[in-house]
Structures are given as structure tokens and as C-alpha cells.
Design a protein around this motif. Structure first.
Motif, PDB file in Angstrom:
ATOM      1  N   LYS A   1       0.835  -1.235  -0.133  1.00 23.60           N
ATOM      2  CA  LYS A   1       0.150   0.026   0.098  1.00 23.60           C
ATOM      3  C   LYS A   1       0.913   1.372   0.052  1.00 23.60           C
ATOM      4  CE  LYS A   1      -3.605   2.139   2.591  1.00 23.60           C
ATOM      5  NZ  LYS A   1      -5.062   1.761   3.669  1.00 23.60           N
ATOM      6  N   SER A   2       1.853   1.252   0.665  1.00 25.37           N
ATOM      7  CA  SER A   2       3.077   2.419   0.776  1.00 25.37           C
ATOM      8  C   SER A   2       3.529   2.439  -0.468  1.00 25.37           C
ATOM      9  CB  SER A   2       4.072   2.255   1.928  1.00 25.37           C
ATOM     10  OG  SER A   2       3.490   2.209   3.245  1.00 25.37           O
ATOM     11  N   PHE A   3       4.062   1.339  -1.107  1.00 25.53           N
ATOM     12  CA  PHE A   3       4.698   1.452  -2.379  1.00 25.53           C
ATOM     13  C   PHE A   3       3.739   2.063  -3.699  1.00 25.53           C
ATOM     14  CE2 PHE A   3       6.048  -0.477  -6.299  1.00 25.53           C
ATOM     15  CZ  PHE A   3       7.258  -0.366  -6.473  1.00 25.53           C
ATOM     16  N   TRP A   4       2.374   1.586  -3.456  1.00 26.16           N
ATOM     17  CA  TRP A   4       1.502   2.137  -4.475  1.00 26.16           C
ATOM     18  C   TRP A   4       1.460   3.605  -4.522  1.00 26.16           C
ATOM     19  CZ3 TRP A   4       1.400  -0.938  -8.176  1.00 26.16           C
ATOM     20  CH2 TRP A   4       0.943  -2.244  -8.054  1.00 26.16           C
ATOM     21  N   ARG A   5       1.281   4.069  -3.076  1.00 23.95           N
ATOM     22  CA  ARG A   5       1.235   5.485  -2.692  1.00 23.95           C
ATOM     23  C   ARG A   5       2.432   6.245  -3.291  1.00 23.95           C
ATOM     24  NH1 ARG A   5      -0.195   4.865   1.917  1.00 23.95           N
ATOM     25  NH2 ARG A   5       1.856   5.049   3.108  1.00 23.95           N
ATOM     26  N   VAL A   6       3.812   5.756  -3.170  1.00 22.24           N
ATOM     27  CA  VAL A   6       4.899   6.341  -3.636  1.00 22.24           C
ATOM     28  C   VAL A   6       4.816   6.277  -5.198  1.00 22.24           C
ATOM     29  CG1 VAL A   6       7.493   6.131  -3.824  1.00 22.24           C
ATOM     30  CG2 VAL A   6       6.278   5.817  -1.679  1.00 22.24           C
ATOM     31  N   TRP A   7       4.388   5.355  -5.915  1.00 21.70           N
ATOM     32  CA  TRP A   7       4.603   5.547  -7.247  1.00 21.70           C
ATOM     33  C   TRP A   7       3.196   5.874  -8.070  1.00 21.70           C
ATOM     34  CZ3 TRP A   7       8.695   4.965 -10.287  1.00 21.70           C
ATOM     35  CH2 TRP A   7       9.818   4.376  -9.525  1.00 21.70           C
ATOM     36  N   ARG A   8       2.492   6.582  -7.185  1.00 23.42           N
ATOM     37  CA  ARG A   8       1.051   7.108  -7.885  1.00 23.42           C
ATOM     38  C   ARG A   8       1.564   8.013  -8.957  1.00 23.42           C
ATOM     39  NH1 ARG A   8      -1.835   9.046  -3.579  1.00 23.42           N
ATOM     40  NH2 ARG A   8      -2.745   6.876  -3.506  1.00 23.42           N
ATOM     41  N   ASN A   9       1.231   8.075 -10.099  1.00 22.22           N
ATOM     42  CA  ASN A   9       1.283   8.957 -10.846  1.00 22.22           C
ATOM     43  C   ASN A   9       2.772   8.953 -11.839  1.00 22.22           C
ATOM     44  OD1 ASN A   9      -1.351   9.953 -11.003  1.00 22.22           O
ATOM     45  ND2 ASN A   9      -0.860  11.307  -9.439  1.00 22.22           N
TER      46      ASN A   9
ATOM     47  N   TRP B   1       9.097   2.313 -15.399  1.00 26.28           N
ATOM     48  CA  TRP B   1       9.970   1.847 -16.668  1.00 26.28           C
ATOM     49  C   TRP B   1      10.228   3.235 -17.132  1.00 26.28           C
ATOM     50  CZ3 TRP B   1       6.174  -1.314 -14.481  1.00 26.28           C
ATOM     51  CH2 TRP B   1       6.759  -2.658 -14.418  1.00 26.28           C
ATOM     52  N   THR B   2       9.724   4.330 -16.791  1.00 22.45           N
ATOM     53  CA  THR B   2      10.459   5.469 -17.504  1.00 22.45           C
ATOM     54  C   THR B   2      10.603   6.667 -16.660  1.00 22.45           C
ATOM     55  OG1 THR B   2       8.012   6.451 -17.319  1.00 22.45           O
ATOM     56  CG2 THR B   2       8.753   5.114 -19.517  1.00 22.45           C
ATOM     57  N   TYR B   3      10.730   6.447 -15.443  1.00 19.59           N
ATOM     58  CA  TYR B   3      10.954   7.234 -14.242  1.00 19.59           C
ATOM     59  C   TYR B   3      12.564   7.392 -14.149  1.00 19.59           C
ATOM     60  CZ  TYR B   3      11.297   9.549  -9.643  1.00 19.59           C
ATOM     61  OH  TYR B   3      11.452  10.516  -8.478  1.00 19.59           O
ATOM     62  N   LYS B   4      12.938   8.778 -14.116  1.00 20.33           N
ATOM     63  CA  LYS B   4      14.570   8.875 -14.059  1.00 20.33           C
ATOM     64  C   LYS B   4      14.763   9.885 -12.766  1.00 20.33           C
ATOM     65  CE  LYS B   4      14.965   9.599 -19.079  1.00 20.33           C
ATOM     66  NZ  LYS B   4      15.925  10.749 -20.137  1.00 20.33           N
TER      67      LYS B   4
END
Length: 865
Positions: free
Chosen positions: A344-352, A356-359
Motif C-alpha cells: 500500500k505504501s509502495f502504490w502511494r509512492v508510485w502514484r502517477n 519503466w520511464t522514471y528518471k
């Protein structure tokens, strides 16, 4: 003789009557002679031999037992578990005999009165409901040895005669009770229910010995025709058939009229639970166990008497393991609760955000091209892609493989990807050769394919395939079932196939092992969050271990140099220069703390371990002057220090970065090594197989314990005290110690926990290095892994009596003087101890950052959950 003729042909009979009698007896005796000759000929045909009768062919499931005697699962092609007659439910036996063979105990395999009844009613009276003439023994003979269905009338007649002969032979070889058990064990009740035990489990979710009368009647009713009397699809038909079985039991005085009338009105009461290999506890463990058991059974000492290897899917073996079923159940429950929170914490961090494209600006970031290639490979492993590949490339690839030598075209299309890129970027293949990725010979094969007359068609079809994949994998699919932390651990949603792949890849995984330190018995094995959706096991997967390795550095220094945990070191940059000690460095090495900052304060070794301060670990490694003592210690603790990667480098580095855990090890190895700390310095090799037996209980394999001293007991006790201080786990009755670990870019989170009765290793992370948290607050082992340990130990304490876990147990303290001061107040008052002896010679040494390990936890709070 004359009397016989007079009896057969009376003198006072008319000539016409004598002719009738003559032909009657000729036909009768001829028939008997033909039958006798047929029996004799059949006896020398393809009927089963005595050896085959003694060992009838039957594929039996292998059972996996836990340490407390529970069945963890099975390996099988047919889910069949044999049940002895004395273990059969009496309801099954009574229902079977009453319905299928009332005179079972009165015949020798063939029921001649029943045959006469069938003959008279069917042939002479034309009644279709005359009943069957086959005995239970004949039905068993048909199941065992006459499986191919006969078609013509003659074939059916010969098959029936074979069944009679085999039935008589079976009656001579086996007791009536054994035949009954064999029949019920052999019958296929459909839906993967081979035999009565599996049928009971699948249709009523209980062992056969616990069946009620009406449930036993339902299963016996299926024996007539399991497809017709299918309880799942034809419940009304099955209810009628069950009533027939119950009526037969009443007719044979096995039920009273009142009981019959009461039972016939009950509902079917199914609890249908179709079984598969992935059902039940310890699914990852069972998958890994299968690999190891097959490897063992292929070794010469454990082969069958005929020289062949046992088959775990057909030979009905018994595998006795050390897994504690109740501990495993609690651990799996605790794991799911913990991982749901972390996810749940992980989904929150990666929202939006898109992994595969994050720099980021990190020099350790995985290139976007590598991430995309990995995603493409995941797409190509799917059945959906392979179906499209066969449609577009099947014929042209078949033609190419026939004509172009020296090349194997894999299903992941790596070869085609390279070739098509060479078409767009000439020189690409030469670059792969220069970088050592492919050989010159393979490059030549690629170019031969490009010059092939089929290449134009291949290129055209390849482009069409890419368009089809792009379209298909981006089309939303309704009611797609995916993994989720719900009650059923899955949900239905609308999602494109590509998004489904990305979604599942973004789930954090875990590897957990719990070992009893005194025996090495593996009590818990969890290789991931859900085996149905994620088959890869993480207990025996190499991952960087981070600060969980630091206790080995501290233990070596304490053991060899007698350093007290109260010894203080400045938190300032520590450098190991080129040429220092035996590290063979080409340039200076100055790693930094996880925060990139230094407090300049002095810390005791035990506080340095607790707070994972890198500078203190580097200081100790510098004092040792070489990594060899550490290598020797962990080698004695069961870690393979000689293993090398394909490029020739040691998996366990010989460089000073070992002080920071810059090495890849498995949860299995780490947990095994930590058993030494919980076992007075003695390493015990983790073991999970106790013994393997064949279907008759004959011993095939038995494991032998292995242990060796790894650490001086006094030095080990000091380390236990330091691990207790470092654990930061409170609110438990158990005495606990432990160490967290976090690796570069927050890729791996670890916690190695010890109690006097259990060592628990926990790793959490993504299957790809870019599936990670983005900062230390949640990307550290104290958040990702340690809370599971506390949750699990608390669950053990709450169920201590049921499981046999003792929360009052305490770590062993060697008798007498330990020889190393543990009281820091007393240590600071020791004569001759000067503050300027602590830390580096120059506390303001230049902060040099060459090749370094940027890692580890910041100054953590007392406890982070």
C-alpha cells in the motif's frame, strides 16, 4: 459308460426326441469344450503375469508430510493416495458391497448365480433392468488390466472372459479386503479425484474416514458411471442414485427403514474443492523441494533395484520434512498482513509515476533501455504473445531453421530483435561482438539469415507481428483476474494485457526462512507473496545483503582482537588507501554513510552496529588489514565463499567493500549463518528433508545433521548481546536480537532476527531493481522487513502452547569470565584507556569519494514499523 448313454438317450424315448437330445448334448458339450479351450488359450495370451498381479500398475501421488504429521501437499499426475482396508470408512465398505456385489464374500471372483440371472432376464425375458453380472473383483480387473474399450460383440465377449480369468487370479493372490481397497483406490471419480481419498477431499472437503453415511452413498453411487452421476453437474440425478444405494443398504439390513427414510431426504451437501499442486501450505517450499528430491533420487545410491530412478509424480513416495505446519500457517498469515501494508505504501509512492520511464540523478540508476527490454521479454513470455508469434512467424521460421545453420531461434525472439535492429542501425551486431555479448561465429549466423531468401518474408511478417502485439496488448480486457491483497488474494478488473504485466511486476516480493538453530530444522519457508501469480522463489535467490553482513565483520574483530562492544570510534570518513593491508586496492576507497553526512561524534561499536554507521564497519575492516578472516568465518558458517560468477569474479568479494555487505547471498545462506549466533557459536546446516520412503514404507533416503564450530563461544556471546542491542524490537516476551539491512537505491530490505529457539531471515524487494522505494523512510529494512519478524514472533507467543514455542527461553551464556568487557561504564573507567586512541589517526582526513558503496540505513529511530 452304458449307464451314461442310457441316461443321455433313454431307450423308451421316440426317435425324434432322441435326435433332439443328441443335438442338445452335442451343442452343450461343444460349447463347454470351446469355453474350456478359450480359457486355456486366453491363459497364454496377454493376460497379466504373476509379477504384474503382485504389482499392478497404478500411478500414486507422493505425499509431503510436515514435522507434526500433517500433509502439506502432493506431487502427482493422478491425485491418488492409497488407503488400506482397515482405514476405510465402514460406510463406504457397506455401501459398496450392498450396491455392487451382495454375494461378494461368497464367490471366488465370478458370481455364477448373478450371471444366470442376467442371462435369463436379459436374453430370455428381454428385461433391460436385470442388473449387472460383474463382481467387484471383475470391475477391479477391468480397471487394472483391460483398460482399452472393446467395440465389437466378439471383442466384448473376449474382454469379459479375460476379466473372469483375471478376477479368479486376483482372488487367489489377494484377500477380499485387499481387493475392496484396491478397487476404491483405483477408481477415477473425475475432476482429478483418483481414488476414494481424493474423491472425498474434492467433493466433501474431508478425509474419507470422516464421511457420513449419505456422503459415502453418493461416492459409491458414482462407481456405476461417474460422468452420468456427476454431483457437480447432475445433482438431481445423483440424489436419485444415492437413494438407490441407501435402499440397497436397507435391503441388506445395514440401515433401518427409519434411517433410510431420514437419509434419503437430506440434501447432497457438497463442499466441492478442486485440488491443484498450488493448493495448501508452503507452496514455494514444495516447488523447491520437488527439485531437490528429484536430484537426490537420481543419484546412484537411491535408485530402484532395477536401476531406474523413482518418479515423485507416480511412485507414491512419502517425503517427511521439517516444516512445522502451524508455524508455516502463522508465518504466511503474518507475511500477507505485513506485505499488504508495505505494498500500500509502495502504490502511494508510485502514484502517477512509471518505474519503466522514471528518471533520477543517481549514477546507479538502471538505464531506460534496459528496463524496456525487460518489459518486452515479459510480454514475449506470455501465451498471448506466443499465439500471435505462431500465427505470423510460424511457417517462415520453420523454413529458415531448415536452411540456415548455426542459429537457434528462441521463443523470446532475442535473435530476431538483434537482426532487425541491425537493419535499422548498421553496425549494431559488430558492437555486440566488441562488447562480448555475442560471438563472431553467432554474428556470422545472423548475417547468413539476413542474406537468406526467406529474410524478406521474415521482415515483413515481423513488422506485422509487432503491429499485432501493439494492438492486442493495449486492448482492455474485461473480467481479467489479477492478484490483489483481498480475502481471496485476487480480483476481477478491466485492464489491458500490457498493464496486467506491469501491474503484477510492481508487486514487492519476499523471501522468508525460519530455522531452529540447535538442529538446523527449517520450520518455515516462504518464497514469495503468492505462488499462483508469482512462481519465482526468493529464499534461494542471490540478493545484495547490505548491513546484515556487518555482524560478521564485528564478530571477526571481536574474536580475533578481543575488542569490546564499548570501544568508541569517530563517525568521520574512513579511508583504506591503495596498498593498505592485503586488499590489493588500485586507488583509495572512502565509502560514506547512507545520509552522505558524518556526525563527527564518537560511537561505541554496539551503537555503530545498531545505527548501521558505515564508518565504524570500515574502521574494523581496516584494523583487520584483510578480508580473509571474515571470509574464513562466513565459510565456517555455511556460506559458499568459493562460488564465482560467469565472468570469473567471486560472488563474495575479497575487497574491503565486504564490510558494507557489498555481496550477493541468499536468504537460505544468511539464515543458516545466523544459526551460529543463536547456537553458542556453532553453525548447523539448515535441513528440510528428514527422510524419503517408498509406498511400502521402505527407507530410501535419510538426511544426516551437519554442524561445526564457527565462532568462539565467548566472542559469540558478545555478538549476541550486540545483536540484542541492535535489533530495536520491543514489546515481545521472547529474547530477540537482529540486524536490518538496506542496499543501494533502496532495492533490498532485510532483517535477520534471532531468538533462542528460532532464527528468521527476511528479505523484501522487487523482482526488478527499478521496483523500489524512492527514499530511506520506507526503503529501509527497518520498514520493509523487520515488522514481519515482530508480527511473526508475537503470533508464535500467542500460540506458544499449541506450537511448542517457548517465549521464556534465553540465549546461552558461557560459564565463567567472558574475557571481554560488556559494561560500558566499567570499560570507560579501565586504566590506560585514552580518548585519543579512538578512531582514525587523522579525524579530519580528506573526504575522498572514489569507487564506493553508497548504502545503508540512516540513524534509525528506536523502532520503525
Amino acid at each position: 459308460m452304458q449307464r451314461l448313454l442310457d441316461f443321455l438317450f433313454p431307450a423308451d424315448a421316440s426317435s425324434q426326441y432322441r435326435n433332439v437330445l443328441k443335438w442338445f448334448w452335442i451343442l452343450t458339450l461343444s460349447g463347454l469344450s470351446i469355453a474350456l479351450i478359450t480359457f486355456v488359450l486366453l491363459s497364454f495370451s496377454d493376460l497379466p503375469s504373476l509379477k504384474q498381479l503382485e504389482n499392478p500398475k497404478s500411478e500414486l501421488a507422493t505425499l509431503i508430510y510436515s514435522a507434526d504429521g500433517q500433509v502439506l501437499g502432493r506431487y502427482y499426475t493422478e491425485n491418488r493416495v492409497p488407503v488400506r482396508f482397515d482405514s476405510l470408512s465402514p460406510y463406504l465398505v457397506h455401501a459398496l458391497i450392498a450396491t455392487e456385489d451382495e454375494r461378494y464374500y461368497k464367490h471366488c471372483g465370478i458370481d455364477f448365480p448373478a450371471l444366470a440371472r442376467v442371462g435369463i432376464k436379459t436374453v430370455l425375458l428381454g428385461q433391460s433392468s436385470s442388473g449387472g453380472g460383474s463382481t467387484i473383483t471383475q470391475q477391479l480387473a477391468k480397471l487394472l488390466f483391460t483398460e482399452n474399450p472393446a467395440r465389437s460383440l466378439a471383442e466384448r465377449a473376449f474382454q469379459k472372459l479375460k476379466e473372469w480369468i483375471i478376477a479368479v487370479r486376483l482372488e487367489r493372490k489377494y484377500t477380499k479386503e485387499e481387493i475392496l481397497a484396491m478397487y476404491l483406490n483405483k477408481f477415477n471419480f473425475i475432476y482429478g479425484a483418483y481414488g476414494i481419498q481424493a474423491a472425498s477431499e474434492i467433493y466433501f472437503n474431508k478425509p474419507q474416514k470422516d464421511l457420513r453415511i449419505e456422503e459415502a452413498a453418493t461416492l459409491v453411487g458414482m462407481l456405476k458411471n461417474p460422468s452420468l452421476y456427476n454431483p457437480v453437474r447432475r445433482p438431481d440425478t445423483v440424489l436419485h442414485r444415492r437413494e438407490v444405494v441407501l435402499k440397497q443398504m436397507q435391503r441388506n439390513n445395514l440401515l433401518s427403514a427409519v434411517e433410510y427414510d431420514s437419509l434419503r431426504q437430506l440434501p447432497l451437501g457438497l463442499d466441492f474443492q478442486r485440488k491443484t499442486h498450488i493448493d495448501g501450505l508452503a507452496t514455494y517450499f514444495r516447488a523447491e523441494l520437488a527439485k531437490d528430491v528429484r536430484s537426490i533420487l537420481n543419484q546412484e545410491p537411491y535408485l530402484k533395484s532395477d536401476g531406474t530412478a523413482y518418479d515423485i509424480y507416480r511412485d507414491g513416495l512419502r517425503i517427511y520434512t521439517t516444516i512445522d505446519a502451524e508455524m508455516q500457517r502463522l508465518a504466511e498469515r503474518s507475511m500477507l498482513e505485513h506485505m499488504a501494508k508495505v505494498q500500500k505504501s509502495f502504490w502511494r509512492v508510485w502514484r502517477n509515476r512509471d518505474p519503466w520511464t522514471y528518471k533520477t540523478s543517481s549514477p546507479l540508476e538502471i538505464p531506460l533501455e534496459v528496463r524496456q527490454q525487460s518489459l518486452d521479454q515479459l510480454v514475449r513470455k506470455t501465451d498471448r504473445y506466443r499465439s500471435l508469434r505462431d500465427q505470423y512467424l510460424g511457417s517462415v521460421l520453420a523454413a529458415i531453421e531448415e536452411e540456415v545453420s548455426g542459429i537457434t531461434l528462441h521463443e523470446d525472439d532475442r535473435e530476431l530483435e538483434r537482426i532487425m535492429r541491425e537493419r535499422k542501425e548498421p553496425g549494431y551486431l559488430s558492437g555486440l561482438v566488441a562488447s562480448g555479448i555475442i560471438s563472431r561465429k553467432l554474428e556470422g549466423a545472423y548475417r547468413r539469415l539476413m542474406n537468406s531468401p526467406h529474410f524478406a518474408a521474415l521482415e515483413k511478417q515481423w513488422n506485422k507481428l509487432q503491429e499485432a502485439v501493439e494492438f492486442t496488448f493495449n486492448q482492455p480486457v474485461e473480467n481479467m483476474r489479477v492478484f490483489a491483497y483481498t480475502d481471496g488474494l485476487e480480483k476481477d478488473t478491466t485492464m489491458t494485457p500490457l498493464d496486467s504485466i506491469r501491474y503484477h511486476r510492481m508487486f514487492l516480493q519476499t523471501g522468508i526462512l525460519a530455522v531452529e538453530p540447535q538442529t538446523g530444522d527449517v520450520k518455515v519457508w516462504i518464497g514469495g507473496v503468492n505462488h499462483k501469480y508469482f512462481q519465482y522463489d526468493h529464499v534461494r535467490t542471490n540478493r545484495q545483503v547490505g548491513s546484515t553482513f556487518k555482524p560478521f565483520i564485528y564478530a571477526t574483530a571481536i574474536d580475533q582482537q578481543g575488542i569490546s562492544p564499548c570501544f568508541k570510534v569517530y563517525d568521520l570518513p574512513q579511508s583504506i588507501k591503495a596498498g593498505d593491508g592485503k586488499f590489493a586496492l588500485q586507488k583509495d576507497w572512502t565509502p560514506r554513510n547512507a545520509t552522505g553526512e558524518y556526525t563527527g561524534e564518537m560511537y561505541t561499536l554496539k551503537d555503530g552496529l545498531r545505527k548501521s554507521i558505515n564508518t565504524l564497519s570500515v574502521f574494523l575492516m581496516k584494523q583487520l588489514g584483510t578480508s580473509e578472516p571474515v571470509i574464513n568465518l562466513i565459510g565456517n558458517m555455511g556460506i559458499d565463499v568459493d562460488e564465482k560468477y560467469p565472468n570469473g569474479q567471486y560472488r563474495v568479494t575479497r575487497g574491503p567493500s565486504l564490510a558494507l555487505g557489498a555481496t550477493d547471498l541468499t536468504v537460505f545462506e544468511m539464515t543458516g549463518a545466523y544459526t551460529a549466533f543463536a547456537n553458542n557459536g556453532t553453525y548447523v546446516r539448515p535441513n528440510y528433508i528428514r527422510r524419503i520412503e517408498d509406498r511400502n514404507g521402505k527407507l530410501i533416503y535419510q538426511s544426516l545433521p551437519f554442524e561445526r564450530p564457527a565462532l568462539n563461544p565467548n566472542a559469540n556471546y558478545v555478538m549476541v548481546e550486540m545483536l540484542k542491542h541492535a535489533a530495536g524490537v520491543y514489546g515481545l516476551k521472547s529474547q530477540v536480537g537482529g540486524k536490518t539491512g538496506t542496499t543501494n537505491e533502496y532495492v533490498d530490505g532485510w532483517f535477520m532476527g534471532i531468538t533462542p529457539e528460532l532464527v528468521v531471515g527476511t528479505w523484501v524487494g522487487g523482482e526488478d531493481r527499478w521496483i523500489r522505494f524512492l527514499d530511506l523512510s520506507m526503503g529501509q529494512g527497518a520498514y520493509m522487513a523487520k515488522p514481519f519478524f515482530k508480527k511473526f514472533i508475537r503470533a508464535l507467543e500467542e500460540h506458544s502452547e499449541q506450537i511448542g514455542y517457548d517465549p521464556a527461553a534465553r540465549f546461552y551464556r558461557p560459564p565463567g569470565d567472558i574475557g571481554i568487557e560488556l559494561d560500558c561504564d566499567a570499560y570507560l573507567q579501565s586504566p590506560g584507556l585514552e580518548e585519543d586512541e579512538y578512531g582514525p589517526e587523522n579525524p579530519f582526513e580528506e573526504d575522498i569519494f572514489g569507487d564506493q558503496i553508497i548504502e545503508e540505513e540512516a540513524l534509525l529511530p528506536e523502532e520503525s514499523e
